[in-house]
Scaffold this active site. Sequence first.
Site, PDB file in Angstrom:
ATOM      1  N   ASP A   1      70.881 -28.017   4.538  1.00 56.49           N
ATOM      2  CA  ASP A   1      69.917 -28.414   3.263  1.00 56.49           C
ATOM      3  C   ASP A   1      69.286 -26.893   3.015  1.00 56.49           C
ATOM      4  O   ASP A   1      68.506 -27.083   1.908  1.00 56.49           O
ATOM      5  CB  ASP A   1      68.858 -29.125   4.137  1.00 56.49           C
ATOM      6  CG  ASP A   1      69.321 -30.575   4.538  1.00 56.49           C
ATOM      7  OD1 ASP A   1      70.380 -30.964   4.158  1.00 56.49           O
ATOM      8  OD2 ASP A   1      68.687 -31.163   5.188  1.00 56.49           O
TER       9      ASP A   1
ATOM     10  N   MET B   1      73.703 -34.448  -0.522  1.00 56.55           N
ATOM     11  CA  MET B   1      72.536 -34.316   0.649  1.00 56.55           C
ATOM     12  C   MET B   1      71.836 -33.245   0.397  1.00 56.55           C
ATOM     13  O   MET B   1      71.643 -32.618  -0.521  1.00 56.55           O
ATOM     14  CB  MET B   1      73.279 -34.093   1.884  1.00 56.55           C
ATOM     15  CG  MET B   1      73.968 -35.395   2.610  1.00 56.55           C
ATOM     16  SD  MET B   1      74.705 -34.801   4.228  1.00 56.55           S
ATOM     17  CE  MET B   1      74.990 -36.547   4.848  1.00 56.55           C
ATOM     18  N   GLY B   2      70.845 -33.156   1.405  1.00 55.49           N
ATOM     19  CA  GLY B   2      69.708 -31.928   1.298  1.00 55.49           C
ATOM     20  C   GLY B   2      68.298 -32.511   1.560  1.00 55.49           C
ATOM     21  O   GLY B   2      67.311 -31.983   1.602  1.00 55.49           O
TER      22      GLY B   2
ATOM     23  N   GLN C   1      80.088 -33.161   3.444  1.00 51.96           N
ATOM     24  CA  GLN C   1      79.382 -31.558   3.189  1.00 51.96           C
ATOM     25  C   GLN C   1      79.098 -30.998   4.334  1.00 51.96           C
ATOM     26  O   GLN C   1      78.628 -29.885   4.349  1.00 51.96           O
ATOM     27  CB  GLN C   1      78.066 -32.164   2.276  1.00 51.96           C
ATOM     28  CG  GLN C   1      78.418 -32.774   0.952  1.00 51.96           C
ATOM     29  CD  GLN C   1      77.026 -33.310   0.398  1.00 51.96           C
ATOM     30  OE1 GLN C   1      76.100 -32.818  -0.085  1.00 51.96           O
ATOM     31  NE2 GLN C   1      76.917 -34.640   0.703  1.00 51.96           N
ATOM     32  N   ARG C   2      79.022 -31.856   5.365  1.00 47.48           N
ATOM     33  CA  ARG C   2      78.601 -31.347   6.885  1.00 47.48           C
ATOM     34  C   ARG C   2      79.930 -30.805   7.642  1.00 47.48           C
ATOM     35  O   ARG C   2      79.701 -30.149   8.534  1.00 47.48           O
ATOM     36  CB  ARG C   2      77.732 -32.077   7.529  1.00 47.48           C
ATOM     37  CG  ARG C   2      76.392 -31.553   7.471  1.00 47.48           C
ATOM     38  CD  ARG C   2      75.399 -32.657   8.140  1.00 47.48           C
ATOM     39  NE  ARG C   2      75.796 -33.153   9.350  1.00 47.48           N
ATOM     40  CZ  ARG C   2      75.016 -34.438   9.767  1.00 47.48           C
ATOM     41  NH1 ARG C   2      73.933 -34.807   9.053  1.00 47.48           N
ATOM     42  NH2 ARG C   2      75.312 -34.967  10.734  1.00 47.48           N
TER      43      ARG C   2
END
Length: 363
Positions: A140, A182-183, A289-290
Site C-alpha cells: 500500500d 488495493m491500497g 497484486q500481492r
Amino acid sequence: MPKTIAILTGGGDCPGLNAVIRGVVRAAARRGWRVIGILDGFDGLVDGPRFRELDRSSVRGILQRGGTILGTSNRGNPFSYPVERDGEAVQEDVSSRVLQNFREIGADALIAVGGDGTLKIARQLHDLGLPVVGVPKTIDNDLRGTDVTFGYNTAVGIVTEALDRLHSTAESHHRVMVVEVMGRDAGWIALESGIAGSADVILVPEIPYHIDKVCKAIHKRGAEGHLFSIVVVAEGARPADGGKVVQKTADENLGVERLGGIGHTVAREIEACLGLDMELRVVVLGHVQRGGTPSPFDRILSSRFGVKAVQLIEEGGFGKMVALHARQIVFLEISEAVGQLNLLDPQGELVATAEELGIMVGR
Ligand code: F6P
C-alpha cells in the site's frame, strides 16, 4: 557468545519478504550469528513458540519467490488477541506470553518485518523491554518515515500490466472498464499505476469523488471518438456524499476492516448516469497484486533492508527501524513511522501531474 536473532513477518504478505529474510540470514551468517524464523507473525510467539532454524541453505533460491517462507498473519495482535472465554470470543492482552516465549527461544534480538500494524506492535513490545528492530513493508506504501515500502513497486507493476491488457479488450468492445485496486486508505497504487497504465479516470480515497464529473469525462471522451474508458478505483475510494465500501467491519474481521466492492458501486453509478450508451465491466484485481515474484527494485530494496537490519542490531539500535531516505538506507525510531499514515496529498505534484495529463480524479 555468538548472537541469536529472531525474525518474523507480520501483516499481509508482500513480494520481497523472502528477500529480506535472505538478506538477514546472509548478513548474520557473515558475523557467525544464528537466525531463528518465527512462524506466522506474532502468532508464533503467542502459541508455541513455533519457529524454525534459518541458515544459508534454508534461504537458497528464495530471493525471487513471493510470499514469505515463515508464514504471516494480519490478525494476531498480542495486545488484543482473539481467545475464547466461557464459549465467547473475546480479545485479551497476551503480550506477557510473547515476552516469555521470546526468552524461551534464547534470542538476543527480534526483527519484525511488517506494515503499520506490525510495527506498532513491535514498538509496544520494545516499550516492554523486548529488543526489537523494524523493517517496513506493504504494497500500500502507506507507511510514514520511508520514501517507499518494498512490495509497492511490484504491485504497481502488476496493476500497470493489467491496465495495458484491459485497454485492448476495452477498446475492441467499446466498453468502460472499472478496475478496483488495493491500497486500503491510501491511493498510491491507484494513482501511480493509473498514470503508468494511461487510465482515463482515477478515484482515490484522498479525493472524494463526484460521479457526475466522472460521467461527464467519459461522455466527453465518447464525443471525441474514444468509445472506451479505463476507470481505476482504489478500494478505499468514496463518493463526496458517502462513505467507503466495507466488506467486513473491524469487529467482524477480528480487528481489521476489510475493504472491497467500491468498483461495483462506481460501475452502477456510471451506468445510471450514462444510460445504456456504453457497456461496463468490473475487474477486481485483488490479491493478484500481492502475489508472485518481486520486481528487481523490490528485490534490491528488501535485500538492503535485511542487511541493514542486522547492522542496526549490531549497533544496539533497538526500537528503531530501517527506512529509505533519498536513496540511502537510514535508521529511525519506529514511533516516527507508525500511527499516522502516508497518504496522497490532493494538492501535491503527483495528483497535479495526473490532472495535467488529462486524467479525471473525480473532482
Ligand atoms: O495492506 C495490504 C492489503 O493487501 C490491502 O491493500 C488490502 O486492503 C488488504 O491487505 C487485504 O487484506 P487480506 O489479505 O486480509 O484480504
